[in-house]
Design a protein around this motif. Structure first.
Motif, PDB file in Angstrom:
ATOM      1  N   ALA A 230       0.888  -1.135   0.024  1.00 15.03           N
ATOM      2  CA  ALA A 230      -0.018  -0.052   0.038  1.00 15.03           C
ATOM      3  C   ALA A 230       1.008   1.206  -0.020  1.00 15.03           C
ATOM      4  O   ALA A 230       2.026   1.427   0.809  1.00 15.03           O
ATOM      5  CB  ALA A 230      -0.863  -0.100   1.182  1.00 15.03           C
ATOM      6  N   VAL A 231       0.478   2.064  -0.612  1.00 16.09           N
ATOM      7  CA  VAL A 231       1.340   3.411  -0.842  1.00 16.09           C
ATOM      8  C   VAL A 231       0.077   4.563  -0.223  1.00 16.09           C
ATOM      9  O   VAL A 231      -0.723   4.686  -0.958  1.00 16.09           O
ATOM     10  CB  VAL A 231       1.536   3.910  -2.445  1.00 16.09           C
ATOM     11  N   VAL A 232       0.651   5.119   0.861  1.00 18.68           N
ATOM     12  CA  VAL A 232      -0.307   5.945   1.588  1.00 18.68           C
ATOM     13  C   VAL A 232       0.634   7.540   1.665  1.00 18.68           C
ATOM     14  O   VAL A 232       1.525   7.375   2.208  1.00 18.68           O
ATOM     15  CB  VAL A 232      -0.622   5.647   2.984  1.00 18.68           C
ATOM     16  N   LEU A 233      -0.155   8.436   1.077  1.00 19.10           N
ATOM     17  CA  LEU A 233       0.148   9.883   1.168  1.00 19.10           C
ATOM     18  C   LEU A 233      -0.574  10.623   1.916  1.00 19.10           C
ATOM     19  O   LEU A 233      -1.899  10.263   2.570  1.00 19.10           O
ATOM     20  CB  LEU A 233       0.118  10.389  -0.225  1.00 19.10           C
ATOM     21  N   VAL A 234       0.071  11.840   2.141  1.00 21.12           N
ATOM     22  CA  VAL A 234      -0.575  12.991   2.995  1.00 21.12           C
ATOM     23  C   VAL A 234      -0.716  14.004   2.285  1.00 21.12           C
ATOM     24  O   VAL A 234       0.182  14.697   1.914  1.00 21.12           O
ATOM     25  CB  VAL A 234       0.278  13.092   4.498  1.00 21.12           C
ATOM     26  N   SER A 235      -2.028  14.804   2.343  1.00 20.91           N
ATOM     27  CA  SER A 235      -2.235  15.851   1.755  1.00 20.91           C
ATOM     28  C   SER A 235      -1.396  17.099   1.835  1.00 20.91           C
ATOM     29  O   SER A 235      -0.750  17.063   3.194  1.00 20.91           O
ATOM     30  CB  SER A 235      -3.883  16.182   1.611  1.00 20.91           C
ATOM     31  N   ASP A 236      -1.292  17.955   1.237  1.00 22.73           N
ATOM     32  CA  ASP A 236      -0.260  18.926   1.438  1.00 22.73           C
ATOM     33  C   ASP A 236      -0.928  19.949   2.827  1.00 22.73           C
ATOM     34  O   ASP A 236      -0.204  20.421   3.490  1.00 22.73           O
ATOM     35  CB  ASP A 236      -0.302  20.179   0.608  1.00 22.73           C
ATOM     36  N   ASP A 237      -2.102  19.868   2.913  1.00 18.13           N
ATOM     37  CA  ASP A 237      -2.714  20.698   4.152  1.00 18.13           C
ATOM     38  C   ASP A 237      -2.643  19.684   5.265  1.00 18.13           C
ATOM     39  O   ASP A 237      -2.943  19.979   6.507  1.00 18.13           O
ATOM     40  CB  ASP A 237      -3.950  21.154   3.892  1.00 18.13           C
ATOM     41  N   ALA A 260      -6.397  -5.639   5.869  1.00 17.03           N
ATOM     42  CA  ALA A 260      -5.472  -5.164   6.830  1.00 17.03           C
ATOM     43  C   ALA A 260      -4.319  -4.183   6.263  1.00 17.03           C
ATOM     44  O   ALA A 260      -4.011  -3.273   7.176  1.00 17.03           O
ATOM     45  CB  ALA A 260      -4.744  -6.520   7.066  1.00 17.03           C
ATOM     46  N   LEU A 261      -3.993  -4.173   5.186  1.00 10.09           N
ATOM     47  CA  LEU A 261      -3.342  -3.149   4.822  1.00 10.09           C
ATOM     48  C   LEU A 261      -3.833  -1.589   4.754  1.00 10.09           C
ATOM     49  O   LEU A 261      -3.415  -0.654   5.013  1.00 10.09           O
ATOM     50  CB  LEU A 261      -2.920  -3.422   3.009  1.00 10.09           C
ATOM     51  N   LEU A 262      -5.412  -1.611   4.429  1.00 13.47           N
ATOM     52  CA  LEU A 262      -6.120  -0.595   4.357  1.00 13.47           C
ATOM     53  C   LEU A 262      -6.117   0.024   5.656  1.00 13.47           C
ATOM     54  O   LEU A 262      -6.068   1.235   6.009  1.00 13.47           O
ATOM     55  CB  LEU A 262      -7.582  -0.960   3.723  1.00 13.47           C
ATOM     56  N   VAL A 263      -6.411  -0.842   6.724  1.00 13.83           N
ATOM     57  CA  VAL A 263      -6.572  -0.529   8.201  1.00 13.83           C
ATOM     58  C   VAL A 263      -5.110  -0.054   8.633  1.00 13.83           C
ATOM     59  O   VAL A 263      -4.991   1.158   9.151  1.00 13.83           O
ATOM     60  CB  VAL A 263      -6.816  -1.505   8.951  1.00 13.83           C
ATOM     61  N   ASP A 264      -4.150  -0.578   8.185  1.00 12.52           N
ATOM     62  CA  ASP A 264      -3.038  -0.009   8.877  1.00 12.52           C
ATOM     63  C   ASP A 264      -2.528   1.347   8.235  1.00 12.52           C
ATOM     64  O   ASP A 264      -2.085   2.249   8.678  1.00 12.52           O
ATOM     65  CB  ASP A 264      -1.689  -0.986   8.226  1.00 12.52           C
ATOM     66  N   ALA A 265      -2.852   1.411   6.788  1.00 15.16           N
ATOM     67  CA  ALA A 265      -2.488   2.509   6.140  1.00 15.16           C
ATOM     68  C   ALA A 265      -3.116   3.853   6.667  1.00 15.16           C
ATOM     69  O   ALA A 265      -2.539   4.828   6.741  1.00 15.16           O
ATOM     70  CB  ALA A 265      -2.941   2.658   4.486  1.00 15.16           C
ATOM     71  N   PHE A 266      -4.532   3.642   6.850  1.00  9.36           N
ATOM     72  CA  PHE A 266      -5.263   4.910   7.179  1.00  9.36           C
ATOM     73  C   PHE A 266      -4.954   5.055   8.632  1.00  9.36           C
ATOM     74  O   PHE A 266      -4.831   6.136   9.140  1.00  9.36           O
ATOM     75  CB  PHE A 266      -6.682   4.384   7.261  1.00  9.36           C
ATOM     76  N   ALA A 267      -4.389   4.127   9.497  1.00 10.70           N
ATOM     77  CA  ALA A 267      -3.802   4.230  10.746  1.00 10.70           C
ATOM     78  C   ALA A 267      -2.742   4.899  11.047  1.00 10.70           C
ATOM     79  O   ALA A 267      -2.495   5.949  11.793  1.00 10.70           O
ATOM     80  CB  ALA A 267      -3.901   2.931  11.832  1.00 10.70           C
ATOM     81  N   ARG A 268      -1.885   4.677  10.224  1.00 14.92           N
ATOM     82  CA  ARG A 268      -0.568   5.468   9.989  1.00 14.92           C
ATOM     83  C   ARG A 268      -0.718   6.704   9.877  1.00 14.92           C
ATOM     84  O   ARG A 268       0.041   7.695  10.263  1.00 14.92           O
ATOM     85  CB  ARG A 268       0.477   4.652   8.974  1.00 14.92           C
ATOM     86  N   ALA A 269      -1.480   7.034   8.943  1.00  9.87           N
ATOM     87  CA  ALA A 269      -1.734   8.297   8.359  1.00  9.87           C
ATOM     88  C   ALA A 269      -2.384   9.338   9.425  1.00  9.87           C
ATOM     89  O   ALA A 269      -2.081  10.394   9.634  1.00  9.87           O
ATOM     90  CB  ALA A 269      -2.810   8.564   7.185  1.00  9.87           C
ATOM     91  N   ARG A 270      -3.343   8.603  10.230  1.00  6.55           N
ATOM     92  CA  ARG A 270      -4.049   9.509  11.399  1.00  6.55           C
ATOM     93  C   ARG A 270      -3.019   9.558  12.573  1.00  6.55           C
ATOM     94  O   ARG A 270      -2.830  10.605  13.164  1.00  6.55           O
ATOM     95  CB  ARG A 270      -5.056   8.417  12.057  1.00  6.55           C
TER      96      ARG A 270
END
Length: 310
Positions: A230-237, A260-270
């Motif tokens: 999964a490649v997870v990015l954070v918006s500029d804001d 599981a990857l989706l849960v992890d990606a969004f959790a790391r972003a939070r």
């Protein structure tokens, strides 16, 4: 069989406008142009300048040969670009619509595509937008639909336990070749394009402005082999965590690894300060129902319109 587009003369641009190929220093101007169009068409800005910079940094992309900017004095009011064999991107400043600029760009893309040996040229546009209506009138057919989905406030993707011996973590530098392989093998199951060169992949991931190691997530099997990415990015804001790509090796599917990857990606972003979670998918993947089942809601609908060149 689809009707093919016969070459036609490119109509003239309105008087007073000039054109030239884009340069890397134009990335900010292109971003501001695309942002203005998105605000008008979908009510928010999805594009980021880092997306443009990363695309233009790909070694295989010849920006000078594959792009054109339309200028009104010092202001960029429209542009078109052809990436790879058939992927086009265009924008026209909303205040300059209705002047024939979009039609000129569509003809320019077809001519340049033929010169570069493309058999088809297509581009994403918001469904029902002025760009969608124009392309339909010019003979561009719908190749596929795509959707942006978002988790409603307060909702999280349900946890999915990994099979015994599997683990999720950030990718290590030495794993980049296999990460690239997993992504490309999965996406080429349904995407009709050439395999992405490895150096292009590096430019658009670890080379993307703002990239941090935690942005690239992997699932390892019990032997320690990468089997999901999964490649997870954070918006500029800093408010939105966006899953840019998600793939699981074919022989490892139906084990809950993607969820599981989706849960992890969004959790790391939070953990990095985001408050909103998004991704996109299209009708070729068959994944829309999966994302809806885990609580995500469609926020915008896009169509990829294309025209055959031979």
């Amino acid at each position: 069989m689809h009707d093919t587009a016969a070459p036609a003369p490119t109509p003239p641009l309105p008087d007073g406008l000039t054109t030239r190929p884009l340069e890397r220093s134009d990335s900010r101007a292109v971003f501001e142009l695309m942002a203005a169009q998105e605000r008008t068409d979908i009510g928010e800005v999805a594009i980021e300048e880092a997306d443009i910079v990363a695309d233009w940094a790909k070694p295989s992309h010849d920006l000078a040969a594959r792009s054109v900017g339309v200028w009104d004095g010092e202001a960029l009011v429209a542009y078109a670009e052809l990436m790879g064999a058939d992927r086009a991107d265009t924008s026209v400043l909303p205040s300059h619509r209705g002047r024939g600029i979009g039609t000129w760009l569509a003809h320019w893309l077809q001519q340049r595509g033929r010169e570069l040996g493309s058999t088809v040229v297509g581009m994403p546009v918001p469904a029902g937008s002025p760009g969608d209506v124009l392309l339909e009138s010019l003979g561009f057919r719908v190749r596929w639909n795509s959707w942006v989905l978002r988790l409603p406030e307060g909702v999280t993707v349900p946890e999915r336990a990994l099979p015994e011996g599997y683990a999720v973590r950030a990718a290590e530098p030495g794993e980049l070749p296999v990460v690239h392989e997993v992504l490309e093998d999965a996406f080429l199951e349904w995407s009709e394009r050439q395999r992405e060169p490895y150096d292009d992949f590096v430019a658009s991931t670890t080379g993307r402005p703002g990239f941090e190691p935690w942005n690239l997530r992997v699932v390892l099997d019990p032997e320690g082999t990468v089997v999901g990415v999964a490649v997870v990015l954070v918006s500029d804001d800093g408010r939105t965590g966006y899953v840019d790509r998600l793939a699981v090796r074919r022989d490892q599917r139906n084990r809950g690894l993607a969820q599981a990857l989706l849960v992890d990606a969004f959790a790391r972003a939070r953990e990095h300060g985001t408050t909103s979670s998004e991704l996109s998918t299209d009708s070729r993947t068959g994944a829309l129902d999966l994302y809806r089942r885990v609580g995500m809601e469609v926020t915008s609908n896009w169509v990829n319109r294309a025209i055959d060149l031979v």
